[in-house]
Every structure is written in C-alpha cells, then in structure tokens.
Scaffold this motif. Structure first.
Motif, mmCIF file in Angstrom:
data_model
loop_
_atom_site.group_PDB
_atom_site.id
_atom_site.type_symbol
_atom_site.label_atom_id
_atom_site.label_comp_id
_atom_site.label_asym_id
_atom_site.label_seq_id
_atom_site.Cartn_x
_atom_site.Cartn_y
_atom_site.Cartn_z
ATOM 1 N N LEU A 252 -1.567 4.291 0.045
ATOM 2 C CA LEU A 252 -2.658 4.355 -0.731
ATOM 3 C C LEU A 252 -3.784 3.407 -0.076
ATOM 4 O O LEU A 252 -3.440 2.190 0.701
ATOM 5 N N ASP A 253 -5.038 3.854 -0.143
ATOM 6 C CA ASP A 253 -5.953 2.745 0.251
ATOM 7 C C ASP A 253 -6.360 1.704 -0.810
ATOM 8 O O ASP A 253 -5.592 1.684 -1.797
ATOM 9 N N ASN A 254 -7.524 0.915 -0.622
ATOM 10 C CA ASN A 254 -7.632 -0.138 -1.518
ATOM 11 C C ASN A 254 -8.229 0.202 -2.889
ATOM 12 O O ASN A 254 -7.871 -0.673 -3.812
ATOM 13 N N GLU A 255 -8.324 1.432 -2.990
ATOM 14 C CA GLU A 255 -8.943 2.176 -4.466
ATOM 15 C C GLU A 255 -7.634 2.654 -5.059
ATOM 16 O O GLU A 255 -7.889 3.423 -6.002
ATOM 17 N N GLY A 256 -6.601 2.960 -4.542
ATOM 18 C CA GLY A 256 -5.380 3.633 -4.969
ATOM 19 C C GLY A 256 -5.437 5.182 -4.483
ATOM 20 O O GLY A 256 -4.489 5.689 -5.290
ATOM 21 N N ARG A 257 -5.964 5.465 -3.745
ATOM 22 C CA ARG A 257 -6.160 6.823 -3.418
ATOM 23 C C ARG A 257 -5.189 7.172 -2.249
ATOM 24 O O ARG A 257 -5.026 6.303 -1.385
ATOM 25 N N CYS A 258 -4.544 8.283 -2.415
ATOM 26 C CA CYS A 258 -3.489 8.761 -1.460
ATOM 27 C C CYS A 258 -4.318 8.832 -0.015
ATOM 28 O O CYS A 258 -5.206 9.869 -0.078
ATOM 29 N N VAL A 259 -3.759 8.198 1.197
ATOM 30 C CA VAL A 259 -4.469 8.686 2.186
ATOM 31 C C VAL A 259 -3.553 9.247 3.202
ATOM 32 O O VAL A 259 -3.849 9.788 4.161
ATOM 33 N N ASP B 142 0.791 -1.036 -0.017
ATOM 34 C CA ASP B 142 -0.163 -0.074 0.089
ATOM 35 C C ASP B 142 0.767 1.227 -0.037
ATOM 36 O O ASP B 142 0.324 2.471 0.256
ATOM 37 N N ARG C 165 0.919 11.251 3.447
ATOM 38 C CA ARG C 165 1.752 11.085 2.456
ATOM 39 C C ARG C 165 3.091 11.714 3.386
ATOM 40 O O ARG C 165 2.867 12.629 4.432
#
Length: 73
Positions: free
Chosen positions: A42-49, A6, A51
């Motif tokens: 990244l979350d399971n949908e590829g969005r940055c959570v 992730d 940094r």
C-alpha cells in the motif's frame, strides 16, 4: 489477515461452482474449493500499488476436470 507497515497479507478460501468456461475448459458443474494467499503493498494513502497472489492452481485444475486427480498415497 495480517498487516504491518505498508503490506497486508490475506489467506482465504474460495468456494464456488464451475459454471462457465475457464482456461478453455467447458463448465463441469463441479464444486470448487481452493485456498489462496495474497499480499498487498500500500502507498501512504492506503491505496494498493502492488499485489502478489498465489493459489493452489493444481487443485483448482483437478477440481474442474482439466487435470487428472493425484493417485491416493
């Protein structure tokens, strides 16, 4: 760039010209060349959570004239 599970890690080089005020320092017109490392979670949908970013701030400040350059070794 390296990716695993992730997280994604990126090493990059940023180049530009100091043309605007930054951190109270008037534009110097100096060329700037700074290295940076960034890690993104990244979350399971590829969005940055989350940094984390680190750049060579001392070198950047020296290049724009906000700090004196280090003496030669």
């Amino acid at each position: 760039m390296i990716a695993g599970d992730d997280r994604v890690a990126v090493r990059l080089q940023v180049k530009g010209t100091h043309r605007g005020e930054i951190m109270g320092v008037a534009p110097s017109g100096n060329a700037v060349d700074v290295e940076e490392i960034a890690i993104f979670e990244l979350d399971n949908e590829g969005r940055c959570v989350e940094r984390w970013v680190r750049l060579d701030e001392l070198s950047f400040l020296q290049q724009i004239g906000a700090m004196p350059a280090s003496p030669a070794a």
